[in-house]
Design an enzyme around this catalytic site. Structure first.
Site, PDB file in Angstrom:
ATOM      1  CB  ILE A 105      29.683  54.195  48.670  1.00 20.87           C
ATOM      2  CG1 ILE A 105      30.281  53.192  49.664  1.00 20.87           C
ATOM      3  CG2 ILE A 105      30.730  55.231  48.262  1.00 20.87           C
ATOM      4  CD1 ILE A 105      31.375  52.289  49.094  1.00 20.87           C
ATOM      5  CG  ASP A 159      20.849  52.284  41.934  1.00 20.59           C
ATOM      6  OD1 ASP A 159      20.294  51.210  41.633  1.00 20.59           O
ATOM      7  OD2 ASP A 159      21.673  52.384  42.863  1.00 20.59           O
ATOM      8  CB  CYS A 191      27.155  50.904  40.248  1.00 23.41           C
ATOM      9  SG  CYS A 191      28.142  51.060  38.772  1.00 23.41           S
ATOM     10  CG  ASN A 248      28.433  47.211  35.835  1.00 23.94           C
ATOM     11  OD1 ASN A 248      29.448  46.547  35.858  1.00 23.94           O
ATOM     12  ND2 ASN A 248      27.814  47.598  36.936  1.00 23.94           N
ATOM     13  NE  ARG A 258      35.865  45.800  43.490  1.00 23.25           N
ATOM     14  CZ  ARG A 258      35.955  46.312  44.713  1.00 23.25           C
ATOM     15  NH1 ARG A 258      36.272  47.583  44.882  1.00 23.25           N
ATOM     16  NH2 ARG A 258      35.743  45.555  45.774  1.00 23.25           N
ATOM     17  CG  ASP A 308      40.802  54.795  45.407  1.00 24.55           C
ATOM     18  OD1 ASP A 308      41.954  55.092  45.784  1.00 24.55           O
ATOM     19  OD2 ASP A 308      40.091  53.951  45.987  1.00 24.55           O
ATOM     20  CD  GLU A 321      42.494  47.957  41.771  1.00 17.80           C
ATOM     21  OE1 GLU A 321      41.972  49.037  41.463  1.00 17.80           O
ATOM     22  OE2 GLU A 321      42.318  47.381  42.862  1.00 17.80           O
ATOM     23  CG  HIS A 357      41.493  49.710  45.775  1.00 16.47           C
ATOM     24  ND1 HIS A 357      41.044  48.817  44.835  1.00 16.47           N
ATOM     25  CD2 HIS A 357      40.508  49.797  46.698  1.00 16.47           C
ATOM     26  CE1 HIS A 357      39.832  48.373  45.186  1.00 16.47           C
ATOM     27  NE2 HIS A 357      39.496  48.968  46.322  1.00 16.47           N
TER      28      HIS A 357
END
Ligand code: NAD
Length: 336
Positions: free
Chosen positions: A155, A174, A205, A211, A234, A258, A263, A295
């Protein structure tokens, strides 16, 4: 094979039924989410099909095991909601859809970026009210700006490709650089460098124990004033309480989410007649420069078709006693 399908929405049914034309699978759809309390709905099933906010904790998995269910079909890429040690201990196979349509999420991230920057959300409301004032709608050119991509897997790479098309300087962080991103002209930097140099930061990620709150108070302290932050990855990657302070002091010029850390209590349901109890959500959603989508970044026809296709292939492989590579084990890093 009988599959109990949890958290089912109309679009899920349409796409799974379309892929199951030969009725190879007996799918029973439930609107309700999967949890230790609802697991009994799966009585008599061979497998359960679950989504991002279904509860696959050890307790739920134990209850599935009691019902002799040996397969969990995740119809998503992420598996941070599954206790993989418990699944392995109980002999439950967990499969997922590692990739369905990276562009679906990447294009949504860009839609959020453009909406935030050009104040489309405000303009939409104003013009419906015949208010054609342009006050407060000034954006910036994306062309020539530095965009920071955190996570350059499928993505992140698709997002970087679009940002390059806008004429951005794309930098990325990354731990495992992607040669395709380097070939695209993406420059890898450390996370502090990315935070300090980017006008736009977009997260791609996975969520891991290490993280959680990657973007919190200390990350905001390293950003320039007016940074735009987009999270389609996330929720727990971002400390949403710290975002309130970063919005108040102008570090964040805009925030588009998003995904949201709490959530599970909100998304995928119509709560328009309820009083939202989550005060952090209420404070964030009251800001003019914060936008939420629930989401939905994955929600394209192409992605839904691909999710149904892969999920049922996973079920087919399991029923034939085969492994097709989409099984999730403790060794697999959650990079969905
Ligand atoms: P991917 O596995 O292809 O790529 C993930 C990349 O992140 C990898 O290159 C990995 O090395 C990197 N990474 C791991 N830990 C990192 C860290 N701490 N900092 C920076 N990079 C790190 O995964 P993908 O398919 O590109 O998916 C990315 C994310 O998108 C996932 O976390 C997933 O949860 C999310 N997602 C969201 C939606 C949605 O609808 N909002 C849909 C699908 C996926």
């Amino acid at each position: 094979m009988k599959i109990s399908f949890f958290s089912a929405k109309r679009y899920d049914r349409e796409h799974f039924d379309a892929q199951n034309t030969a009725s190879t699978f007996d799918i029973e759809y439930f609107d309700t989410a999967l949890s230790a309390k609802t697991v009994r709905l799966a009585h008599g099933a061979d497998a359960v099909c679950a989504f991002v906010n279904d509860d696959l904790s050890a307790e739920t998995l134990e209850a599935l095991h009691q019902q002799d269910i040996k397969l969990v079909l995740l119809r998503c890429a992420g598996f941070n909601n599954v206790d993989l040690s418990a699944a392995e201990r109980l002999g439950i196979t967990v499969s997922r859809v590692p990739a369905y349509s990276p562009e679906s999420v990447a294009e949504h991230a860009i839609a959020l970026m453009m909406t935030l920057n050009r104040r489309i959300h405000k303009a939409y409301q104003r013009t419906r009210d015949a208010n054609f004032s342009l006050e407060g709608l000034t954006g910036i050119n994306i062309f020539g700006k530095t965009a920071g991509v955190v996570g350059t897997g499928k993505i992140g790479l698709a997002t970087a490709r679009i940002l390059k098309g806008f004429g951005c300087k794309v930098i990325a962080y990354d731990p495992y650089p992607n040669q395709a991103a380097i070939d695209l002209g993406v420059e890898y930097v450390s996370l502090p460098e990315l935070l300090a140099q980017s006008k736009i930061i977009t997260l791609h990620c996975p969520l891991t124990a290490e993280n959680t709150y990657l973007i919190g108070k200390s990350a905001f302290a390293q950003m320039n004033k007016g940074t735009l932050l987009i999270n389609t990855s996330r929720g727990k990657l971002v400390d949403s309480s710290a975002c309130i302070e970063a919005l108040k002091d102008g570090t964040l010029g805009g925030l588009a989410l998003d995904v949201y850390e709490h959530e599970k209590e909100l998304f995928f349901e119509d709560l328009s007649s309820e009083v939202i109890q989550d005060d952090v959500f209420r404070r964030l959603s009251a800001c003019h420069n914060v936008i939420f989508t629930g989401h939905q970044a994955f929600l394209t026809e192409e992605a839904l078709r691909s999710i149904a296709d892969t999920t049922l292939s996973n079920a087919q492989a399991f029923s034939e006693g085969k492994r097709n590579g989409n099984e999730v084990t403790h060794q697999v890093v959650d990079n969905s």
